[in-house]
Design an enzyme around this catalytic site. Sequence first.
Site, PDB file in Angstrom:
ATOM      1  N   HIS A 233     -15.745  -7.563 -69.667  1.00 47.40           N
ATOM      2  CA  HIS A 233     -14.962  -8.793 -69.687  1.00 47.40           C
ATOM      3  C   HIS A 233     -15.835 -10.058 -69.702  1.00 47.40           C
ATOM      4  O   HIS A 233     -15.620 -10.934 -70.533  1.00 47.40           O
ATOM      5  CB  HIS A 233     -13.895  -8.849 -68.608  1.00 47.40           C
ATOM      6  CG  HIS A 233     -12.954  -9.969 -68.916  1.00 47.40           C
ATOM      7  ND1 HIS A 233     -12.058  -9.906 -69.956  1.00 47.40           N
ATOM      8  CD2 HIS A 233     -12.843 -11.219 -68.427  1.00 47.40           C
ATOM      9  CE1 HIS A 233     -11.423 -11.055 -70.066  1.00 47.40           C
ATOM     10  NE2 HIS A 233     -11.885 -11.869 -69.156  1.00 47.40           N
ATOM     11  N   TYR A 237     -16.638 -13.747 -72.252  1.00 50.56           N
ATOM     12  CA  TYR A 237     -16.937 -15.140 -71.904  1.00 50.56           C
ATOM     13  C   TYR A 237     -18.345 -15.540 -72.320  1.00 50.56           C
ATOM     14  O   TYR A 237     -18.607 -16.718 -72.567  1.00 50.56           O
ATOM     15  CB  TYR A 237     -16.652 -15.401 -70.417  1.00 50.56           C
ATOM     16  CG  TYR A 237     -15.174 -15.533 -70.223  1.00 50.56           C
ATOM     17  CD1 TYR A 237     -14.536 -16.725 -70.548  1.00 50.56           C
ATOM     18  CD2 TYR A 237     -14.393 -14.459 -69.840  1.00 50.56           C
ATOM     19  CE1 TYR A 237     -13.171 -16.850 -70.467  1.00 50.56           C
ATOM     20  CE2 TYR A 237     -13.016 -14.568 -69.747  1.00 50.56           C
ATOM     21  CZ  TYR A 237     -12.416 -15.772 -70.068  1.00 50.56           C
ATOM     22  OH  TYR A 237     -11.056 -15.891 -70.001  1.00 50.56           O
TER      23      TYR A 237
END
Lengths: 562, 45
Positions: A233, A237
């Site tokens: 995850h 970003y």
Amino acid sequence: MQLAKKETVSKTSVQALPISKPESRLYMSFISVAFISLLIGGLMGLLQVLVRSGTFTLPAGIDYYQVLTVHGVILGLVLTTYFIIGFHFSLMGKTVGISLKQRKVAWIAFWIMVIGTVMTAVTILYGEASVLYTFYAPLRAHPAFYIGLALVIVGSWVAGFVNWHQLKVWKKAHPGEKSPLLAFMVTINTVMWFIASLGVAVAVLIQFIPWSLGYAETINVLLSRTLFWYFGHPLVYFWLLPAYMAWYAIIPKIIGGKLFSDSLARMSFVLFLFFSIPVGFHHQLTEPGIDPTWKFIQVTLTMMVVIPSLMTAFSLFATFEITGRRKGAKGLFGWFKKLPWKDVRFLAPFIGMLAFIPGGAGGIINASHQMNSLIHNTIWVTGHFHLTVATTVMLTFFGISYWLIPHLRGRKLTPQINRLGIIQAIIWTVGMTIMSGAMHIQGLLGAPRRSSYSEYGGGEQVTEWIGYQMAQAIGGTILFIGILLMVYIFIKLTFFAPKGVEEFPIAEEEEDAEATPAWFENWKLWIGITIALILVAYTVPVIDIIQHSPTGSVPFDFPIGR
Amino acid sequence: MRKQEVKKASEKDKPDLKGTFVSVMLLGVFIIITWFGAFALFISR
């Protein structure tokens, strides 16, 4: 007054150091690998959508999942990481400078990454690693695949260490001054990358490599997937934050405006550092073996990321409105017309920003705990990340390339290339709207992701899907034309554009902007909170996974794998 | 009187962000509509 003085640091004007030829060579090397990857990965994408249309068979016995692995690894991991590191280095070189020694270490980082990339590529091309870019166990790849990936990560760490050292040297030479905004942002992104990639490094070194070499008989599947998503995850970003760097600190300059708020930009990056990592369970919401309480906690932490995302949206709208009104715009949305629509350096990233509205909204749906079952493992998810990474991030990276490459190469972005760029951005938008839109709808109709063409024994539901797969083939073909045009533009900007000076746009603060609080430079605090959040979110469930997992799995080389 | 003038001057310095306000509200509405759309589908299945 005294207190106010203590709490703030002096404002500095935007640093703009010259970039030497040897520096340019370093930055361009990273960026060039990214564009070569774009071409190869894009071709693989084209093959996939053609196969899934049911009208095309891969020649010479090439396996669909081999093609899919190349596509995911080369675009998701190689292109992004190389472009980002090249961009990071350019930003650091421009704002805080790079020493000869730092440059030498940066070259070591580049070559470590290249060796790793070649090792990984060779194993995939030999059909020894058709395990997709997530390399989920118990699918097994050749050990060289994992070792190559580990080298890419180690190389990226070395690059990050150089960035930190660059900032440290600058701060020593500028006591009491706040770090340049872009250098601060690069440091946040590299810190996040380092902490996050420790997870996948542990999985690769301790679990995958011994298991693929045959030293360990079985692998703890759930632990390996948990460690992957602990990394997976924040990886998203790591892709997105460089785009945000351009949106916050470069786009305002391109549109003739000023930085909206230095403090707001820094705060949103700090929040991304906090909330990007302790959230990996929202990729594992249907996974047995993880206590639902801990899934709920990580879902809550995931929703915290909405805050800096909306701060960014507000800040961008405000930058556009203030700049437009200064140019004489009237009415509620008159400022919209004042934006430089004919400048591809603005247009491409702007379309990227727009794509992030449905992209972000889709992300909230994905992470909504039980509601995740609506779209889990469907092609909706593929449609989602083709909006976020393949549109928002990619169009912003293209937008950056239009000024960065000529700046590094001592050339000019000509009106002709600018026009080609605008055509490219429009082609990309049309292709992606068709492809990603069809993926979203087909996903809601239950179609699985990651699968080759199949009629699934002629089920009734399946007949609803084929039309969308045809649409994906059309959209994917348009996108491939966009890729060919972008590669042409890259070659033109690198080798053939007329010699000249292209601006490295960095936005300045308003004359009367409030000073940025000194505590933004408190790295121990930011890293401490980040680690504390990770420990809260992961300690108990990981202990639980290690203690209560079923017997590990032996490797599977079939139906996909080696 | 003087106080009012000061207030007026500081208000004049503030940027006009009405368009930004409406834009972020529309963004919020879009997120809510898509979420409830997906939720309705989830409940109906």
